[in-house]
Design an enzyme around this catalytic site. Structure first.
Site, mmCIF file in Angstrom:
data_model
loop_
_atom_site.group_PDB
_atom_site.id
_atom_site.type_symbol
_atom_site.label_atom_id
_atom_site.label_comp_id
_atom_site.label_asym_id
_atom_site.label_seq_id
_atom_site.Cartn_x
_atom_site.Cartn_y
_atom_site.Cartn_z
ATOM 1 N N LYS A 151 3.442 -14.131 23.720
ATOM 2 C CA LYS A 151 3.990 -15.255 24.189
ATOM 3 C C LYS A 151 3.821 -16.510 23.334
ATOM 4 C CE LYS A 151 6.696 -13.489 27.144
ATOM 5 N NZ LYS A 151 8.220 -13.013 26.926
ATOM 6 N N ASP A 169 20.690 -4.491 26.521
ATOM 7 C CA ASP A 169 19.712 -4.084 27.202
ATOM 8 C C ASP A 169 19.389 -2.541 27.224
ATOM 9 O OD1 ASP A 169 18.058 -5.657 30.063
ATOM 10 O OD2 ASP A 169 17.746 -3.403 29.777
ATOM 11 N N ALA A 215 11.182 -15.556 41.026
ATOM 12 C CA ALA A 215 11.453 -14.556 42.234
ATOM 13 C C ALA A 215 12.389 -13.543 41.655
ATOM 14 C CB ALA A 215 11.902 -15.213 43.200
ATOM 15 N N TYR A 229 -0.133 -10.318 26.560
ATOM 16 C CA TYR A 229 1.027 -11.045 27.011
ATOM 17 C C TYR A 229 1.070 -12.238 26.451
ATOM 18 C CZ TYR A 229 4.717 -12.670 30.365
ATOM 19 O OH TYR A 229 5.724 -13.128 30.573
HETATM 20 N N1 LIG Z 1 9.733 -13.137 36.216
HETATM 21 C C1 LIG Z 1 8.624 -13.692 35.679
HETATM 22 O O1 LIG Z 1 8.005 -14.227 36.479
HETATM 23 C C2 LIG Z 1 8.574 -14.514 34.342
HETATM 24 C C3 LIG Z 1 7.703 -15.517 34.140
HETATM 25 C C4 LIG Z 1 7.392 -15.919 32.718
HETATM 26 C C5 LIG Z 1 8.086 -15.534 31.672
HETATM 27 N N2 LIG Z 1 9.133 -14.393 31.989
HETATM 28 C C6 LIG Z 1 9.746 -13.611 30.803
HETATM 29 O O2 LIG Z 1 10.949 -13.949 31.262
HETATM 30 C C7 LIG Z 1 11.563 -12.703 30.236
HETATM 31 C C8 LIG Z 1 12.580 -11.871 31.313
HETATM 32 O O3 LIG Z 1 11.653 -11.221 32.344
HETATM 33 P P1 LIG Z 1 12.330 -10.998 33.803
HETATM 34 O O4 LIG Z 1 11.605 -11.242 34.624
HETATM 35 O O5 LIG Z 1 13.790 -10.966 33.727
HETATM 36 O O6 LIG Z 1 11.780 -9.365 33.313
HETATM 37 P P2 LIG Z 1 12.911 -7.950 33.713
HETATM 38 O O7 LIG Z 1 11.841 -6.806 33.558
HETATM 39 O O8 LIG Z 1 13.710 -8.162 34.895
HETATM 40 O O9 LIG Z 1 13.732 -8.082 32.450
HETATM 41 C C9 LIG Z 1 13.459 -7.388 31.015
HETATM 42 C C10 LIG Z 1 14.469 -6.558 30.679
HETATM 43 O O10 LIG Z 1 14.203 -6.072 29.344
HETATM 44 C C11 LIG Z 1 14.728 -4.873 29.162
HETATM 45 N N3 LIG Z 1 14.009 -4.054 28.408
HETATM 46 C C12 LIG Z 1 12.567 -3.726 28.258
HETATM 47 N N4 LIG Z 1 12.503 -2.953 27.088
HETATM 48 C C13 LIG Z 1 13.517 -3.244 26.259
HETATM 49 C C14 LIG Z 1 13.625 -2.610 25.029
HETATM 50 N N5 LIG Z 1 13.024 -1.821 24.404
HETATM 51 N N6 LIG Z 1 14.930 -2.989 24.794
HETATM 52 C C15 LIG Z 1 15.816 -3.434 25.323
HETATM 53 N N7 LIG Z 1 15.928 -4.075 26.512
HETATM 54 C C16 LIG Z 1 14.441 -3.974 26.985
HETATM 55 C C17 LIG Z 1 14.478 -4.411 30.669
HETATM 56 O O11 LIG Z 1 15.289 -3.392 30.727
HETATM 57 C C18 LIG Z 1 14.740 -5.455 31.317
HETATM 58 O O12 LIG Z 1 16.053 -5.440 31.835
HETATM 59 C C19 LIG Z 1 10.432 -11.923 29.851
HETATM 60 O O13 LIG Z 1 10.100 -11.966 28.348
HETATM 61 C C20 LIG Z 1 9.167 -12.403 30.441
HETATM 62 O O14 LIG Z 1 8.079 -12.159 29.944
HETATM 63 C C21 LIG Z 1 9.176 -13.897 33.225
#
Ligand SMILES: NC(=O)c1ccc[n+]([C@@H]2O[C@H](COP(=O)([O-])OP(=O)(O)OC[C@H]3O[C@@H](n4cnc5c(N)ncnc54)[C@H](O)[C@@H]3O)[C@@H](O)[C@H]2O)c1
Length: 249
Positions: free
Chosen positions: A159, A36, A189, A155
Protein backbone atom coordinates in the site's frame (compact mmCIF):
# COMPACT_ATOMS: atom_id res chain seq x y z
CA UNK A 1 -24.65 14.10 -12.16
CA UNK A 2 -21.06 14.87 -11.22
CA UNK A 3 -19.67 12.11 -13.44
CA UNK A 4 -21.75 12.62 -16.56
CA UNK A 5 -19.72 11.85 -19.70
CA UNK A 6 -17.17 9.86 -17.67
CA UNK A 7 -16.31 6.23 -18.29
CA UNK A 8 -14.62 4.32 -15.50
CA UNK A 9 -12.87 0.99 -15.18
CA UNK A 10 -13.24 -0.32 -11.63
CA UNK A 11 -11.22 -3.40 -10.65
CA UNK A 12 -12.30 -5.41 -7.63
CA UNK A 13 -15.80 -4.26 -8.56
CA UNK A 14 -17.46 -7.19 -6.80
CA UNK A 15 -15.77 -6.39 -3.47
CA UNK A 16 -17.28 -4.36 -0.65
CA UNK A 17 -15.57 -1.07 -1.49
CA UNK A 18 -15.37 -1.66 -5.27
CA UNK A 19 -19.11 -2.37 -5.56
CA UNK A 20 -19.95 0.73 -3.50
CA UNK A 21 -17.74 2.81 -5.80
CA UNK A 22 -19.53 1.38 -8.84
CA UNK A 23 -22.92 2.23 -7.32
CA UNK A 24 -21.86 5.78 -6.44
CA UNK A 25 -20.28 6.35 -9.86
CA UNK A 26 -23.41 5.05 -11.62
CA UNK A 27 -25.62 7.32 -9.50
CA UNK A 28 -23.51 10.26 -10.70
CA UNK A 29 -23.93 9.28 -14.36
CA UNK A 30 -20.69 7.42 -15.19
CA UNK A 31 -20.45 4.50 -17.61
CA UNK A 32 -18.80 1.53 -15.98
CA UNK A 33 -16.50 -1.30 -16.96
CA UNK A 34 -16.63 -3.51 -13.87
CA UNK A 35 -13.89 -6.12 -13.41
CA UNK A 36 -13.31 -8.90 -10.91
CA UNK A 37 -12.06 -12.48 -10.73
CA UNK A 38 -15.18 -13.58 -8.80
CA UNK A 39 -17.61 -14.19 -11.65
CA UNK A 40 -20.70 -14.90 -9.60
CA UNK A 41 -20.32 -11.82 -7.39
CA UNK A 42 -19.46 -9.62 -10.37
CA UNK A 43 -22.50 -10.73 -12.35
CA UNK A 44 -24.71 -9.98 -9.32
CA UNK A 45 -23.12 -6.55 -8.83
CA UNK A 46 -23.48 -5.55 -12.47
CA UNK A 47 -27.06 -6.87 -12.69
CA UNK A 48 -27.98 -4.65 -9.72
CA UNK A 49 -26.31 -1.65 -11.36
CA UNK A 50 -28.20 -2.22 -14.60
CA UNK A 51 -31.49 -2.70 -12.74
CA UNK A 52 -30.89 0.75 -11.25
CA UNK A 53 -30.46 2.18 -14.77
CA UNK A 54 -26.67 2.26 -15.05
CA UNK A 55 -24.66 1.65 -18.22
CA UNK A 56 -22.33 -1.04 -17.00
CA UNK A 57 -20.57 -4.10 -18.35
CA UNK A 58 -18.86 -6.95 -16.52
CA UNK A 59 -15.45 -8.31 -17.48
CA UNK A 60 -14.30 -11.34 -15.50
CA UNK A 61 -10.56 -11.90 -15.22
CA UNK A 62 -7.41 -12.07 -13.16
CA UNK A 63 -5.86 -8.68 -12.36
CA UNK A 64 -2.40 -10.29 -12.41
CA UNK A 65 -2.67 -11.09 -16.13
CA UNK A 66 -1.74 -8.56 -18.80
CA UNK A 67 -4.34 -9.87 -21.26
CA UNK A 68 -7.08 -8.95 -18.76
CA UNK A 69 -5.81 -5.37 -18.40
CA UNK A 70 -5.61 -5.03 -22.17
CA UNK A 71 -9.15 -6.40 -22.49
CA UNK A 72 -10.51 -3.88 -19.96
CA UNK A 73 -9.01 -0.86 -21.71
CA UNK A 74 -10.29 -2.13 -25.06
CA UNK A 75 -13.76 -2.75 -23.60
CA UNK A 76 -14.03 0.85 -22.37
CA UNK A 77 -13.12 2.14 -25.82
CA UNK A 78 -15.39 -0.28 -27.68
CA UNK A 79 -18.46 -0.02 -25.44
CA UNK A 80 -18.31 3.63 -24.43
CA UNK A 81 -15.88 5.26 -26.87
CA UNK A 82 -13.55 6.60 -24.18
CA UNK A 83 -11.89 6.08 -20.82
CA UNK A 84 -11.65 8.89 -18.29
CA UNK A 85 -11.36 7.17 -14.93
CA UNK A 86 -9.54 4.21 -13.43
CA UNK A 87 -10.11 2.81 -9.96
CA UNK A 88 -7.94 -0.11 -8.83
CA UNK A 89 -9.60 -1.87 -5.92
CA UNK A 90 -8.78 -5.53 -6.70
CA UNK A 91 -6.90 -6.99 -3.80
CA UNK A 92 -5.55 -10.38 -2.77
CA UNK A 93 -5.10 -11.10 0.92
CA UNK A 94 -2.45 -13.57 2.09
CA UNK A 95 -1.92 -14.76 5.71
CA UNK A 96 -1.31 -12.01 8.24
CA UNK A 97 2.22 -12.94 9.30
CA UNK A 98 5.54 -11.18 9.94
CA UNK A 99 8.09 -11.49 7.12
CA UNK A 100 9.97 -14.16 9.06
CA UNK A 101 6.94 -16.46 8.74
CA UNK A 102 5.44 -15.42 5.42
CA UNK A 103 6.25 -17.74 2.52
CA UNK A 104 7.97 -16.41 -0.58
CA UNK A 105 5.05 -17.83 -2.57
CA UNK A 106 2.52 -15.67 -0.64
CA UNK A 107 4.75 -12.59 -0.88
CA UNK A 108 5.00 -13.02 -4.65
CA UNK A 109 1.34 -13.84 -5.32
CA UNK A 110 0.15 -10.84 -3.30
CA UNK A 111 2.54 -8.57 -5.23
CA UNK A 112 1.35 -10.09 -8.51
CA UNK A 113 -2.22 -8.89 -7.90
CA UNK A 114 -1.78 -5.90 -5.60
CA UNK A 115 1.14 -4.17 -7.34
CA UNK A 116 1.88 -5.78 -10.70
CA UNK A 117 -1.87 -5.89 -11.38
CA UNK A 118 -2.03 -2.12 -10.86
CA UNK A 119 1.01 -1.59 -13.09
CA UNK A 120 -0.59 -3.64 -15.89
CA UNK A 121 -3.86 -1.76 -15.63
CA UNK A 122 -2.04 1.58 -15.76
CA UNK A 123 0.06 0.47 -18.73
CA UNK A 124 -3.02 -0.29 -20.80
CA UNK A 125 -5.48 2.31 -19.46
CA UNK A 126 -3.35 5.45 -19.61
CA UNK A 127 -2.89 5.50 -23.42
CA UNK A 128 -6.68 5.23 -23.89
CA UNK A 129 -7.26 7.88 -21.21
CA UNK A 130 -4.80 10.20 -22.91
CA UNK A 131 -6.91 10.09 -26.08
CA UNK A 132 -9.90 11.28 -24.01
CA UNK A 133 -7.93 14.45 -23.16
CA UNK A 134 -8.17 14.10 -19.39
CA UNK A 135 -8.31 11.45 -16.73
CA UNK A 136 -8.39 10.55 -13.07
CA UNK A 137 -6.56 7.55 -11.63
CA UNK A 138 -7.55 6.41 -8.16
CA UNK A 139 -5.47 3.69 -6.54
CA UNK A 140 -7.14 2.18 -3.47
CA UNK A 141 -4.49 2.03 -0.76
CA UNK A 142 -5.02 1.82 3.01
CA UNK A 143 -4.54 3.68 6.26
CA UNK A 144 -2.19 0.82 7.18
CA UNK A 145 0.40 2.22 4.76
CA UNK A 146 0.93 4.89 7.45
CA UNK A 147 0.16 2.88 10.59
CA UNK A 148 0.87 -0.83 10.09
CA UNK A 149 -0.68 -3.49 12.27
CA UNK A 150 1.18 -6.65 13.36
CA UNK A 151 1.62 -9.22 10.60
CA UNK A 152 0.97 -6.77 7.79
CA UNK A 153 4.48 -5.98 6.53
CA UNK A 154 3.52 -7.32 3.10
CA UNK A 155 0.30 -5.28 3.08
CA UNK A 156 1.71 -2.01 4.42
CA UNK A 157 4.65 -2.15 2.01
CA UNK A 158 2.40 -2.78 -1.01
CA UNK A 159 0.00 0.00 0.00
CA UNK A 160 2.92 2.33 0.71
CA UNK A 161 4.18 1.58 -2.80
CA UNK A 162 0.80 2.68 -4.18
CA UNK A 163 1.16 6.04 -2.41
CA UNK A 164 4.53 6.57 -4.10
CA UNK A 165 3.23 5.22 -7.40
CA UNK A 166 0.36 7.72 -7.50
CA UNK A 167 2.77 10.61 -6.94
CA UNK A 168 5.05 9.35 -9.71
CA UNK A 169 2.09 8.93 -12.08
CA UNK A 170 0.97 12.46 -11.28
CA UNK A 171 4.41 13.72 -12.34
CA UNK A 172 4.61 11.62 -15.50
CA UNK A 173 1.11 12.26 -16.79
CA UNK A 174 0.21 15.82 -15.79
CA UNK A 175 1.04 16.95 -19.33
CA UNK A 176 -1.73 14.67 -20.57
CA UNK A 177 -4.12 16.25 -18.07
CA UNK A 178 -4.28 12.98 -16.14
CA UNK A 179 -4.51 13.23 -12.37
CA UNK A 180 -3.40 10.39 -10.09
CA UNK A 181 -4.14 9.93 -6.40
CA UNK A 182 -4.55 7.25 -3.80
CA UNK A 183 -7.64 6.83 -1.66
CA UNK A 184 -6.79 5.26 1.69
CA UNK A 185 -9.77 3.73 3.46
CA UNK A 186 -9.67 3.06 7.15
CA UNK A 187 -11.39 0.01 8.65
CA UNK A 188 -14.52 -0.46 6.56
CA UNK A 189 -17.63 -2.50 7.32
CA UNK A 190 -17.60 -5.08 4.54
CA UNK A 191 -17.24 -8.85 4.26
CA UNK A 192 -13.46 -8.66 3.97
CA UNK A 193 -13.12 -6.77 7.25
CA UNK A 194 -15.74 -8.83 9.09
CA UNK A 195 -14.01 -12.06 7.97
CA UNK A 196 -11.01 -11.09 10.11
CA UNK A 197 -13.01 -11.35 13.33
CA UNK A 198 -15.12 -14.09 14.95
CA UNK A 199 -18.17 -11.79 15.17
CA UNK A 200 -19.43 -8.44 13.89
CA UNK A 201 -19.33 -7.12 17.48
CA UNK A 202 -15.62 -7.87 17.74
CA UNK A 203 -15.00 -6.29 14.35
CA UNK A 204 -16.65 -3.05 15.48
CA UNK A 205 -14.81 -3.21 18.80
CA UNK A 206 -11.51 -3.26 16.90
CA UNK A 207 -12.37 -0.35 14.63
CA UNK A 208 -9.81 1.86 16.42
CA UNK A 209 -11.26 5.02 14.88
CA UNK A 210 -12.06 8.24 16.76
CA UNK A 211 -15.78 7.58 16.20
CA UNK A 212 -15.66 4.10 17.71
CA UNK A 213 -17.13 2.56 14.57
CA UNK A 214 -16.13 1.19 11.21
CA UNK A 215 -16.45 3.31 8.09
CA UNK A 216 -19.01 2.32 5.49
CA UNK A 217 -18.19 1.37 1.90
CA UNK A 218 -20.37 4.33 0.88
CA UNK A 219 -18.16 6.74 2.86
CA UNK A 220 -15.17 5.44 0.88
CA UNK A 221 -17.08 5.69 -2.39
CA UNK A 222 -17.92 9.35 -1.69
CA UNK A 223 -14.19 10.10 -1.72
CA UNK A 224 -13.75 8.24 -4.99
CA UNK A 225 -16.58 10.26 -6.58
CA UNK A 226 -14.85 13.47 -5.53
CA UNK A 227 -11.47 12.37 -6.94
CA UNK A 228 -13.10 11.22 -10.19
CA UNK A 229 -15.11 14.42 -10.63
CA UNK A 230 -14.07 17.76 -12.09
CA UNK A 231 -14.40 19.21 -8.56
CA UNK A 232 -10.98 17.60 -7.99
CA UNK A 233 -9.45 19.18 -11.12
CA UNK A 234 -6.49 20.58 -9.10
CA UNK A 235 -5.99 17.48 -6.96
CA UNK A 236 -3.13 15.22 -8.02
CA UNK A 237 -0.24 13.34 -6.45
CA UNK A 238 -1.89 13.11 -3.06
CA UNK A 239 -3.60 10.65 -0.74
CA UNK A 240 -7.20 11.03 0.37
CA UNK A 241 -7.30 9.39 3.78
CA UNK A 242 -10.82 8.42 4.90
CA UNK A 243 -10.12 6.63 8.15
CA UNK A 244 -12.30 8.18 10.86
CA UNK A 245 -9.17 9.48 12.56
CA UNK A 246 -7.50 6.04 12.85
CA UNK A 247 -4.10 7.56 12.06
CA UNK A 248 -4.65 10.82 13.99
CA UNK A 249 -3.49 9.41 17.31
N1 LIG B 1 -12.22 -3.24 3.97
C1 LIG B 1 -11.32 -2.52 4.64
O1 LIG B 1 -11.42 -2.38 5.85
C2 LIG B 1 -10.19 -1.84 3.92
C3 LIG B 1 -9.40 -0.94 4.62
C4 LIG B 1 -8.34 -0.31 3.98
C5 LIG B 1 -8.11 -0.58 2.64
N2 LIG B 1 -8.90 -1.45 1.96
C6 LIG B 1 -8.59 -1.70 0.56
O2 LIG B 1 -9.73 -1.49 -0.24
C7 LIG B 1 -9.67 -2.33 -1.39
C8 LIG B 1 -10.96 -3.10 -1.52
O3 LIG B 1 -11.13 -3.85 -0.35
P1 LIG B 1 -12.51 -4.55 0.00
O4 LIG B 1 -12.72 -4.38 1.42
O5 LIG B 1 -13.55 -4.12 -0.98
O6 LIG B 1 -12.06 -6.07 -0.26
P2 LIG B 1 -12.83 -7.23 -1.01
O7 LIG B 1 -12.08 -8.48 -0.71
O8 LIG B 1 -14.28 -7.17 -0.70
O9 LIG B 1 -12.63 -6.82 -2.54
C9 LIG B 1 -11.51 -7.15 -3.28
C10 LIG B 1 -11.99 -7.71 -4.61
O10 LIG B 1 -10.83 -8.04 -5.39
C11 LIG B 1 -11.13 -9.24 -6.09
N3 LIG B 1 -9.91 -9.93 -6.45
C12 LIG B 1 -9.09 -10.66 -5.66
N4 LIG B 1 -8.09 -11.19 -6.38
C13 LIG B 1 -8.28 -10.78 -7.66
C14 LIG B 1 -7.59 -11.01 -8.86
N5 LIG B 1 -6.49 -11.79 -8.91
N6 LIG B 1 -8.05 -10.46 -10.00
C15 LIG B 1 -9.17 -9.68 -9.99
N7 LIG B 1 -9.88 -9.42 -8.86
C16 LIG B 1 -9.43 -9.97 -7.71
C17 LIG B 1 -11.98 -10.05 -5.13
O11 LIG B 1 -12.74 -11.04 -5.83
C18 LIG B 1 -12.83 -8.99 -4.47
O12 LIG B 1 -14.08 -8.84 -5.11
C19 LIG B 1 -8.44 -3.24 -1.19
O13 LIG B 1 -7.38 -2.70 -1.92
C20 LIG B 1 -8.17 -3.13 0.29
O14 LIG B 1 -6.81 -3.33 0.60
C21 LIG B 1 -9.94 -2.10 2.57
Amino acid sequence: MRLENKTAIVTGAAGGIGAAICQAFAAEGANLVCADINERALVTTVAALKDAGASAIAVVGNAAEEAHARQLAAAAEKEFGALTTLVTSAHLDVPYLPVTELSLKDWRRSIDVNLTGVFLMLKHAIPVMAISGSGSIILIASQLARAPKPGRAWYASQKGALLSLAKALAVDHAEQNIRANTLSPGPTADDRFFSQWPSAEEAHAHAATLFGRLGSPQEMAAGAVFLASDEASFVTGTDLLIDGGYTAV
